[in-house]
Design a protein around this motif. Structure first.
Motif, PDB file in Angstrom:
ATOM      1  N   TYR A 143      38.567  41.934  40.804  1.00  0.00           N
ATOM      2  CA  TYR A 143      39.618  42.416  41.715  1.00  0.00           C
ATOM      3  C   TYR A 143      41.020  42.083  41.210  1.00  0.00           C
ATOM      4  O   TYR A 143      41.902  42.946  41.172  1.00  0.00           O
ATOM      5  CB  TYR A 143      39.416  41.855  43.121  1.00  0.00           C
ATOM      6  CG  TYR A 143      40.383  42.467  44.118  1.00  0.00           C
ATOM      7  CD1 TYR A 143      40.174  43.757  44.591  1.00  0.00           C
ATOM      8  CD2 TYR A 143      41.522  41.790  44.537  1.00  0.00           C
ATOM      9  CE1 TYR A 143      41.065  44.351  45.473  1.00  0.00           C
ATOM     10  CE2 TYR A 143      42.426  42.379  45.413  1.00  0.00           C
ATOM     11  CZ  TYR A 143      42.187  43.650  45.878  1.00  0.00           C
ATOM     12  OH  TYR A 143      43.087  44.239  46.745  1.00  0.00           O
ATOM     13  N   GLU A 144      41.262  40.848  40.818  1.00  0.00           N
ATOM     14  CA  GLU A 144      42.583  40.468  40.293  1.00  0.00           C
ATOM     15  C   GLU A 144      42.642  40.558  38.775  1.00  0.00           C
ATOM     16  O   GLU A 144      43.659  40.216  38.172  1.00  0.00           O
ATOM     17  CB  GLU A 144      42.952  39.048  40.733  1.00  0.00           C
ATOM     18  CG  GLU A 144      43.299  38.938  42.204  1.00  0.00           C
ATOM     19  CD  GLU A 144      43.902  37.597  42.550  1.00  0.00           C
ATOM     20  OE1 GLU A 144      44.761  37.101  41.791  1.00  0.00           O
ATOM     21  OE2 GLU A 144      43.515  37.025  43.592  1.00  0.00           O
ATOM     22  N   ARG A 145      41.571  41.014  38.176  1.00  0.00           N
ATOM     23  CA  ARG A 145      41.514  41.115  36.726  1.00  0.00           C
ATOM     24  C   ARG A 145      41.507  42.577  36.285  1.00  0.00           C
ATOM     25  O   ARG A 145      40.814  42.944  35.346  1.00  0.00           O
ATOM     26  CB  ARG A 145      40.282  40.376  36.190  1.00  0.00           C
ATOM     27  CG  ARG A 145      40.290  38.872  36.493  1.00  0.00           C
ATOM     28  CD  ARG A 145      38.996  38.214  36.063  1.00  0.00           C
ATOM     29  NE  ARG A 145      39.022  36.752  36.178  1.00  0.00           N
ATOM     30  CZ  ARG A 145      38.606  36.083  37.251  1.00  0.00           C
ATOM     31  NH1 ARG A 145      38.132  36.744  38.319  1.00  0.00           N
ATOM     32  NH2 ARG A 145      38.665  34.759  37.276  1.00  0.00           N
ATOM     33  N   GLY A 146      42.272  43.405  36.998  1.00  0.00           N
ATOM     34  CA  GLY A 146      42.396  44.804  36.621  1.00  0.00           C
ATOM     35  C   GLY A 146      42.321  45.779  37.773  1.00  0.00           C
ATOM     36  O   GLY A 146      43.057  46.776  37.808  1.00  0.00           O
ATOM     37  N   TRP A 147      41.427  45.549  38.738  1.00  0.00           N
ATOM     38  CA  TRP A 147      41.250  46.500  39.834  1.00  0.00           C
ATOM     39  C   TRP A 147      42.535  46.634  40.643  1.00  0.00           C
ATOM     40  O   TRP A 147      43.062  47.728  40.821  1.00  0.00           O
ATOM     41  CB  TRP A 147      40.102  46.032  40.734  1.00  0.00           C
ATOM     42  CG  TRP A 147      39.769  46.961  41.884  1.00  0.00           C
ATOM     43  CD1 TRP A 147      40.635  47.735  42.610  1.00  0.00           C
ATOM     44  CD2 TRP A 147      38.479  47.198  42.435  1.00  0.00           C
ATOM     45  NE1 TRP A 147      39.965  48.419  43.590  1.00  0.00           N
ATOM     46  CE2 TRP A 147      38.642  48.116  43.502  1.00  0.00           C
ATOM     47  CE3 TRP A 147      37.201  46.721  42.142  1.00  0.00           C
ATOM     48  CZ2 TRP A 147      37.570  48.549  44.287  1.00  0.00           C
ATOM     49  CZ3 TRP A 147      36.137  47.159  42.925  1.00  0.00           C
ATOM     50  CH2 TRP A 147      36.321  48.070  43.977  1.00  0.00           C
ATOM     51  N   ARG A 148      43.061  45.507  41.152  1.00  0.00           N
ATOM     52  CA  ARG A 148      44.241  45.553  42.034  1.00  0.00           C
ATOM     53  C   ARG A 148      45.452  46.127  41.300  1.00  0.00           C
ATOM     54  O   ARG A 148      46.260  46.863  41.878  1.00  0.00           O
ATOM     55  CB  ARG A 148      44.533  44.147  42.565  1.00  0.00           C
ATOM     56  CG  ARG A 148      45.677  44.051  43.618  1.00  0.00           C
ATOM     57  CD  ARG A 148      45.463  45.054  44.727  1.00  0.00           C
ATOM     58  NE  ARG A 148      46.253  44.810  45.911  1.00  0.00           N
ATOM     59  CZ  ARG A 148      47.550  45.105  46.062  1.00  0.00           C
ATOM     60  NH1 ARG A 148      48.239  45.608  45.061  1.00  0.00           N
ATOM     61  NH2 ARG A 148      48.152  44.882  47.208  1.00  0.00           N
ATOM     62  N   GLN A 149      45.597  45.820  40.024  1.00  0.00           N
ATOM     63  CA  GLN A 149      46.721  46.324  39.255  1.00  0.00           C
ATOM     64  C   GLN A 149      46.688  47.852  39.154  1.00  0.00           C
ATOM     65  O   GLN A 149      47.724  48.503  39.002  1.00  0.00           O
ATOM     66  CB  GLN A 149      46.718  45.710  37.855  1.00  0.00           C
ATOM     67  CG  GLN A 149      47.021  44.214  37.826  1.00  0.00           C
ATOM     68  CD  GLN A 149      45.813  43.325  38.115  1.00  0.00           C
ATOM     69  OE1 GLN A 149      44.800  43.779  38.653  1.00  0.00           O
ATOM     70  NE2 GLN A 149      45.905  42.065  37.730  1.00  0.00           N
ATOM     71  N   GLU A 182      39.477  58.594  44.551  1.00  0.00           N
ATOM     72  CA  GLU A 182      38.508  57.516  44.732  1.00  0.00           C
ATOM     73  C   GLU A 182      38.103  56.903  43.394  1.00  0.00           C
ATOM     74  O   GLU A 182      38.045  55.686  43.232  1.00  0.00           O
ATOM     75  CB  GLU A 182      37.268  58.052  45.448  1.00  0.00           C
ATOM     76  CG  GLU A 182      36.110  57.080  45.560  1.00  0.00           C
ATOM     77  CD  GLU A 182      36.303  56.034  46.640  1.00  0.00           C
ATOM     78  OE1 GLU A 182      35.368  55.249  46.860  1.00  0.00           O
ATOM     79  OE2 GLU A 182      37.368  55.986  47.249  1.00  0.00           O
ATOM     80  N   LEU A 183      37.840  57.743  42.424  1.00  0.00           N
ATOM     81  CA  LEU A 183      37.417  57.234  41.120  1.00  0.00           C
ATOM     82  C   LEU A 183      38.541  56.479  40.426  1.00  0.00           C
ATOM     83  O   LEU A 183      38.292  55.549  39.654  1.00  0.00           O
ATOM     84  CB  LEU A 183      36.948  58.405  40.246  1.00  0.00           C
ATOM     85  CG  LEU A 183      35.635  59.069  40.691  1.00  0.00           C
ATOM     86  CD1 LEU A 183      35.370  60.314  39.862  1.00  0.00           C
ATOM     87  CD2 LEU A 183      34.473  58.100  40.585  1.00  0.00           C
ATOM     88  N   THR A 184      39.790  56.849  40.739  1.00  0.00           N
ATOM     89  CA  THR A 184      40.935  56.179  40.130  1.00  0.00           C
ATOM     90  C   THR A 184      41.148  54.795  40.711  1.00  0.00           C
ATOM     91  O   THR A 184      41.317  53.815  39.984  1.00  0.00           O
ATOM     92  CB  THR A 184      42.206  57.022  40.322  1.00  0.00           C
ATOM     93  OG1 THR A 184      42.009  58.307  39.730  1.00  0.00           O
ATOM     94  CG2 THR A 184      43.404  56.334  39.685  1.00  0.00           C
ATOM     95  N   PHE A 185      41.130  54.683  42.046  1.00  0.00           N
ATOM     96  CA  PHE A 185      41.500  53.431  42.692  1.00  0.00           C
ATOM     97  C   PHE A 185      40.295  52.591  43.116  1.00  0.00           C
ATOM     98  O   PHE A 185      40.437  51.437  43.481  1.00  0.00           O
ATOM     99  CB  PHE A 185      42.388  53.718  43.907  1.00  0.00           C
ATOM    100  CG  PHE A 185      43.575  54.566  43.555  1.00  0.00           C
ATOM    101  CD1 PHE A 185      44.476  54.143  42.587  1.00  0.00           C
ATOM    102  CD2 PHE A 185      43.775  55.801  44.142  1.00  0.00           C
ATOM    103  CE1 PHE A 185      45.559  54.929  42.223  1.00  0.00           C
ATOM    104  CE2 PHE A 185      44.856  56.594  43.794  1.00  0.00           C
ATOM    105  CZ  PHE A 185      45.746  56.158  42.835  1.00  0.00           C
ATOM    106  N   ASN A 186      39.095  53.168  43.049  1.00  0.00           N
ATOM    107  CA  ASN A 186      37.888  52.437  43.395  1.00  0.00           C
ATOM    108  C   ASN A 186      36.786  52.836  42.424  1.00  0.00           C
ATOM    109  O   ASN A 186      35.953  53.677  42.734  1.00  0.00           O
ATOM    110  CB  ASN A 186      37.469  52.736  44.840  1.00  0.00           C
ATOM    111  CG  ASN A 186      36.156  52.049  45.192  1.00  0.00           C
ATOM    112  OD1 ASN A 186      35.707  51.138  44.498  1.00  0.00           O
ATOM    113  ND2 ASN A 186      35.523  52.497  46.267  1.00  0.00           N
ATOM    114  N   PRO A 187      36.761  52.254  41.243  1.00  0.00           N
ATOM    115  CA  PRO A 187      35.796  52.678  40.225  1.00  0.00           C
ATOM    116  C   PRO A 187      34.353  52.419  40.600  1.00  0.00           C
ATOM    117  O   PRO A 187      33.452  52.966  39.978  1.00  0.00           O
ATOM    118  CB  PRO A 187      36.203  51.845  38.995  1.00  0.00           C
ATOM    119  CG  PRO A 187      36.951  50.677  39.549  1.00  0.00           C
ATOM    120  CD  PRO A 187      37.648  51.184  40.767  1.00  0.00           C
TER     121      PRO A 187
END
Length: 290
Positions: free
Chosen positions: A55-61, A232-237
């Motif tokens: 989550y803080e290692r790429g997702w949230r960014q 969805e695919l962009t912000f929630n892989p």
């Protein structure tokens, strides 16, 4: 405090302490033999350890692509909205890995910060980050709680402020959650949240949301869950077919706020990003009886 129990003085129930967080969910300390609650896909997604790890290692960014300005800027914006509640107790609802919890605690602007999430793995990851952050040793005390946003384990009118950063789009029943938020806020208490608007929101900002609304509804009431698969695919892989995120129209958020009696709605909006705030009205002074 792992394995310890906390007993509620009102209902008499005992709740478990797991690791460094207190479990105040309905099933805490209850041995269920057969019944199993079926969770919404979005809820289950964020209980996966892999999701908590990344989550803080790429997702949230990755949210920057939707217009989210980044954690530090979002924190500054939230603190502006939270000014009336500073000095009180803040709940960081759906805190995830504690990204904003840490920022609130470091600010020393609150008497206490509650890191609340339903996901065990998110709370465990949050505790690791808390332990690694030397600045928190001199910051505001943090209490980590596992709880359900639709059944908040806090007394009515007991909380000064609630923050929900990038969260409401993941809640299984936002209306029930908002009712709970309104219930636990003190009169004058503040609710601040950020979330995703629909991919048509940038166009709506230019020509009016009501003008672009028919485009969102072109395929019927459920189209918001079918049209936004690319987003969805962009912000929630980890999501599939947009079943884990809800993308909002701003007027829907206004409706949610008004329906539970919160007032003074205000917001900051850019592209698909919105941060909004509302206040629990102050209690009316009753006339003295003679």
């Amino acid at each position: 405090m792992s394995g310890a129990a906390c007993r509620c003085g009102r209902c008499g129930r005992s709740f478990e302490a797991k690791g460094q967080y207190l479990d105040l969910t309905l099933t805490s300390g209850v041995a269920q033999q057969v019944y199993e609650q079926k969770m919404w896909q979005g809820t289950e997604l964020f209980r996966q350890p892999l999701v908590s790890f990344v989550y803080e290692r790429g997702w949230r960014q990755n949210f920057a692509g939707a217009g989210f300005p980044g954690a530090e800027k979002e924190f500054e914006m939230a603190m502006q909205y939270l000014q009336p509640a500073q000095g009180g107790v803040l709940i960081d609802a759906s805190c995830g890995t504690g990204l904003f919890t840490r920022l609130f605690a470091r600010s020393k602007k609150f008497a206490g910060v509650v890191a609340l999430d339903f996901s065990e793995s998110m709370l465990q990851q949050a505790q690791q980050f808390f332990a690694q952050d030397a600045a928190l040793k001199a910051g505001t005390p943090i209490v980590a709680v596992r709880g359900d946003i639709g059944r908040l384990p806090f007394a009515t009118g007991s909380v000064d402020a609630i923050h929900a950063g990038a969260a409401i789009h993941c809640w299984p029943n936002p209306q029930a959650a908002m009712a709970e938020i309104s219930r636990v806020l003190k009169p004058g208490g503040v609710f601040v949240a950020s979330t995703f608007l629909t991919p048509l929101a940038p166009l709506g900002e230019l020509i009016g949301d009501s003008t672009v609304r028919p485009l969102s509804q072109a395929q019927g009431r459920g189209s918001r869950y079918r049209l936004w698969e690319e987003a969805e695919l962009t912000f929630n892989p980890f999501g599939r077919s947009n079943q884990t995120f809800r993308y909002w129209e701003e007027d829907e958020l206004k409706d949610l706020v008004a329906a539970v009696g919160l007032t003074d709605y205000t917001r900051t909006r850019s592209r698909m990003f919105i941060m909004f705030a509302a206040t629990k009205p102050a209690a009316e002074r009753q006339p003295e009886q003679w």
